[in-house]
Scaffold this active site. Structure first.
Site, PDB file in Angstrom:
ATOM      1  N   TYR A   1      62.457 -20.006  -3.347  1.00 42.54           N
ATOM      2  CA  TYR A   1      60.949 -20.493  -2.229  1.00 42.54           C
ATOM      3  C   TYR A   1      60.152 -21.038  -2.656  1.00 42.54           C
ATOM      4  O   TYR A   1      60.052 -22.016  -1.954  1.00 42.54           O
ATOM      5  CB  TYR A   1      60.289 -19.513  -2.645  1.00 42.54           C
TER       6      TYR A   1
ATOM      7  N   ASP B   1      60.627 -10.233  -4.809  1.00 42.35           N
ATOM      8  CA  ASP B   1      59.895  -9.659  -3.987  1.00 42.35           C
ATOM      9  C   ASP B   1      60.400  -8.412  -3.155  1.00 42.35           C
ATOM     10  O   ASP B   1      59.866  -7.702  -2.544  1.00 42.35           O
ATOM     11  CB  ASP B   1      60.105 -11.193  -2.985  1.00 42.35           C
TER      12      ASP B   1
ATOM     13  N   ASP C   1      72.515  -5.575  -4.844  1.00 42.56           N
ATOM     14  CA  ASP C   1      72.828  -4.964  -3.275  1.00 42.56           C
ATOM     15  C   ASP C   1      72.648  -3.167  -4.395  1.00 42.56           C
ATOM     16  O   ASP C   1      72.536  -2.713  -3.796  1.00 42.56           O
ATOM     17  CB  ASP C   1      73.666  -5.453  -2.453  1.00 42.56           C
TER      18      ASP C   1
ATOM     19  N   ASP D   1      58.819  -4.480  -3.198  1.00 43.87           N
ATOM     20  CA  ASP D   1      58.032  -4.267  -2.390  1.00 43.87           C
ATOM     21  C   ASP D   1      59.250  -2.514  -1.601  1.00 43.87           C
ATOM     22  O   ASP D   1      58.120  -1.745  -1.618  1.00 43.87           O
ATOM     23  CB  ASP D   1      58.141  -4.616  -1.002  1.00 43.87           C
TER      24      ASP D   1
ATOM     25  N   LYS E   1      72.841 -12.087  -8.785  1.00 48.16           N
ATOM     26  CA  LYS E   1      74.091 -11.866  -7.271  1.00 48.16           C
ATOM     27  C   LYS E   1      75.656 -12.859  -8.157  1.00 48.16           C
ATOM     28  O   LYS E   1      75.599 -13.391  -6.976  1.00 48.16           O
ATOM     29  CB  LYS E   1      74.122 -12.030  -5.557  1.00 48.16           C
TER      30      LYS E   1
END
Ligand code: NAD
Length: 368
Positions: A145, A248, A224, A252, A191
């Site tokens: 970000y 993020d 994942d 959620d 990852k």
């Protein structure tokens, strides 16, 4: 005789349901303060759309100064349709980023707890989610970000994921220290089978754990797989450590577990002053109706008390919430069709009463 401690809270009600839910949090803080031998002042300051209307900017200098001089910041929510046409640093939501920056907070803490009383409100089977109690520790100021270069190129666009070792180290310390105060397990999400940044993330987190926290167990999950595990078996997690992007999305996803957005608290810490706010937005569709669920904000107030070093008072607030749910009170988002819904203010009052009783009982029990 010791002097009563006094804390200064910057109160930023913001927009929509923000004023309604933060008012209840102050009521509950007030209910537990005297039994735990502290006092507080809550000074109100404009933020978001309300500040834009009042002063022409969403995060006025006076609000910034007041937040920096406080012991903690309690925020409702910002934004709403009235300000949807604003752009750039006039957007209410841009005030939030400026606020986080002004406080220097880099660690976002999001507990996700599914009280047994609410397990049936979850979209998952009650036996899968009941008793879930996990804590996301998400890095907030780095990663994709904020990485550069960023923007459009001649033939496409690019974003860049960057983490320095120092950034990974400091958030890893936060996660391990939180785990020490909980069940002693950290799951670090990355990852590393694809991303170079994740390989470094994994190395640094492993090193911090081995060198400083031999009492905490650490495991690594690819993001994942982590997403699948959060839905399949959320009870397996204690502390989940993530970078900005993965946190993020995963937090959620986990926010759906308890069955209402209104239930979830958050804290952003690591800087000079902590910021405490519910996870939900300003909910313009129900603003002013006294129907919003205040639990996310009440539990944010409990996190605030934890950070101020008042864990007994924080427990009293959490007890108040659980006891009120166990007594059958439900706001409209949680009430079954045939159940009467409690208003925001009624729910806050019920929690305050139970939290105060708990605080009184526990502090008088510990007197010599
Ligand atoms: P939202 O979280 O405000 O609302 C989504 C849905 O959940 C709505 O139906 C709402 O009624 C419901 N809801 C949310 N909180 C609730 C509560 N405490 N009790 C009962 N129901 C609740 O998200 P949105 O509708 O996407 O956004 C509305 C505004 O809030 C937008 O302007 C958005 O930019 C802003 N926003 C602000 C923040 C923040 O201040 N941190 C976060 C997210 C969204």
């Amino acid at each position: 005789m010791t002097e009563t401690k006094s804390y200064k809270i910057a109160w930023l009600p913001g927009d929509g349901i923000g004023p309604e839910v933060t008012r209840e949090a102050l009521r509950v803080l007030d209910a537990v303060a005297s039994a735990h031998d502290f006092a507080f002042t809550a000074e109100e300051h404009p933020m978001g759309g309300a500040a834009l209307d009042e002063t022409g900017v969403p995060f006025p200098d006076d609000t910034r100064a007041a937040c920096r001089e406080s012991d903690a910041v309690l925020l409702g929510a910002v934004g709403g349709p009235k300000w949807d046409d604003t752009t750039g640093d006039q957007r209410p939501e841009s005030g939030l980023l400026a606020l986080r920056k002004a406080l220097g907070v880099y660690a976002n803490l999001r507990p996700v707890r599914v009280p047994e009383a609410l397990a049936s409100a979850s979209p998952l089977r009650p036996d899968r989610v009941g008793g879930t109690d996990l804590l996301f520790v998400r890095e907030l100021t780095g990663g994709i970000y904020f990485g550069t270069p960023e923007g459009r190129t001649d033939d496409g666009a690019r974003s860049t994921m960057v983490y320095t070792e120092a950034e990974i180290e400091r958030i890893a310390h936060v996660a391990f220290q939180r785990a020490q105060r909980r069940d002693g397990h950290v799951t670090s999400v990355d990852k590393a089978n694809v991303l170079e940044v994740s390989k470094l993330w994994r190395e640094v987190v492993t090193r911090v754990g081995e060198e400083h926290y031999p009492d905490v167990t650490l495991r690594h999950l690819y993001v994942d797989n982590a997403a699948m595990q959060v839905v399949r078996d959320p009870q397996q997690f204690d502390v989940v450590l993530t970078g900005n992007l993965f946190g993020d999305i995963l937090s959620d996803l986990a926010a759906a577990l308890p069955g209402s957005l209104g239930l979830l608290p958050s804290a952003s810490v690591g800087g000079t002053v902590g910021l405490f706010e519910p996870v939900h937005g300003s909910a313009p569709d129900i603003a002013g109706a006294d129907t919003a669920n205040p639990i996310g904000t009440l539990l944010s107030a409990a996190l605030l008390l934890d950070e101020l070093g008042e864990p007994g008072a924080a427990d009293a607030v959490r007890h108040g919430v659980d006891a009120t749910l166990n007594a059958g009170f439900r706001t409209a988002d949680l009430a079954a069709d045939d159940e009467d819904a409690a208003s925001t203010s009624t729910f806050g009052h019920e929690v305050a009463t139970r939290a105060a009783e708990h605080a009184q009982k526990n502090t008088s029990a510990s007197l010599p």
